[in-house]
Design a protein around this motif. Structure first.
Motif, PDB file in Angstrom:
ATOM      1  N   ALA A 165      -0.282   5.873  -3.377  1.00  0.00           N
ATOM      2  CA  ALA A 165       0.204   5.239  -2.156  1.00  0.00           C
ATOM      3  C   ALA A 165      -0.627   5.624  -0.929  1.00  0.00           C
ATOM      4  CB  ALA A 165       1.670   5.599  -1.920  1.00  0.00           C
ATOM      5  N   MET A 206       3.685   1.525  -1.452  1.00  0.00           N
ATOM      6  CA  MET A 206       4.367   1.534  -2.748  1.00  0.00           C
ATOM      7  C   MET A 206       5.835   1.939  -2.610  1.00  0.00           C
ATOM      8  SD  MET A 206       1.302   3.165  -5.098  1.00  0.00           S
ATOM      9  CE  MET A 206       2.104   2.855  -6.673  1.00  0.00           C
ATOM     10  N   LEU A 238       0.813  -1.212   0.000  1.00  0.00           N
ATOM     11  CA  LEU A 238       0.000   0.000   0.000  1.00  0.00           C
ATOM     12  C   LEU A 238       0.851   1.268   0.000  1.00  0.00           C
ATOM     13  CD1 LEU A 238      -2.909  -1.011   2.423  1.00  0.00           C
ATOM     14  CD2 LEU A 238      -2.831  -1.116  -0.071  1.00  0.00           C
ATOM     15  N   PHE A 251      -1.803  -0.506  -6.902  1.00  0.00           N
ATOM     16  CA  PHE A 251      -0.632  -0.195  -6.085  1.00  0.00           C
ATOM     17  C   PHE A 251       0.670  -0.713  -6.701  1.00  0.00           C
ATOM     18  CE2 PHE A 251      -4.093   0.109  -2.957  1.00  0.00           C
ATOM     19  CZ  PHE A 251      -3.873   1.409  -2.530  1.00  0.00           C
TER      20      PHE A 251
END
Length: 186
Positions: free
Chosen positions: A71, A58, A56, A143
């Motif tokens: 993100a 990234m 999540l 993502f």
């Protein structure tokens, strides 16, 4: 001429290779697998918590990634997503476990196969949604998990989609639910 008691074991052996038995065993296998996954995520919470956080956030995607605006850096939101995944896995395990019990019952009472099939289908679709929408669609594409060498769960997701899809097909084959018509009968 053999008595009915003597033919029973032989008849049971012949039914072991039927589609209802296959549907029972395959549904039970996925139920066990997803129950173990949920149990592992609950008892070893931190390991996959890190996986979800990195995906999540990234933070392991390509450096010049123009998608980083997607993100999620809030650990509270990351953890909420992880708890949601665990809850979904647990519920899917319960539904598939129930379906397995229904399939076992339906082996003796063919009239109950439809209920087993429907319950199993719900659990299997839950698996398909988790791994297809959740891991491949949202994690993999939104993502950009595919860009990460360290935190990439796409192979595992594809395996689960394939397995759940095969089980779904097996449980919907006409012979699994006893809907095959005998030749010459309407």
């Amino acid at each position: 001429m053999p008595t009915p008691e003597k033919t029973r074991p032989a008849e049971r052996m012949l039914t072991a290779g039927t589609l209802p038995v296959a549907a029972t065993l395959l549904t039970g296998t996925i139920a066990l697998y997803i129950a173990l996954v949920a149990f592992g995520n609950i008892t070893d919470y931190e390991t996959n918590q890190q996986f979800v956080r990195h995906v999540l956030a990234m933070d392991t995607t390509f450096k010049d990634n123009g998608l980083k605006w997607r993100a999620v850096e809030s650990t509270a939101l990351q953890d909420a997503a992880y708890v949601g995944i665990i809850a979904w896995e647990t519920l899917a395990a319960l539904v598939l476990g129930t379906a397995t019990v229904l399939w076992v019952r339906a082996l003796r009472r063919p009239a109950e196969r439809r209920r087993a099939q429907l319950t199993g289908s719900i659990g299997l679709m839950m698996i398909l949604l988790l791994f297809g929408v959740g891991f491949i669609g949202i994690g993999g594409e939104w993502f950009a998990m595919w860009q990460s060498e360290a935190w990439n769960g796409l192979d595992a997701a594809i395996r689960m989609i394939t397995f759940a899809g095969i089980v779904l097909i097996v449980t919907h084959l006409p012979a699994a639910t006893g809907t095959v018509r005998e030749e010459g009968r309407p």
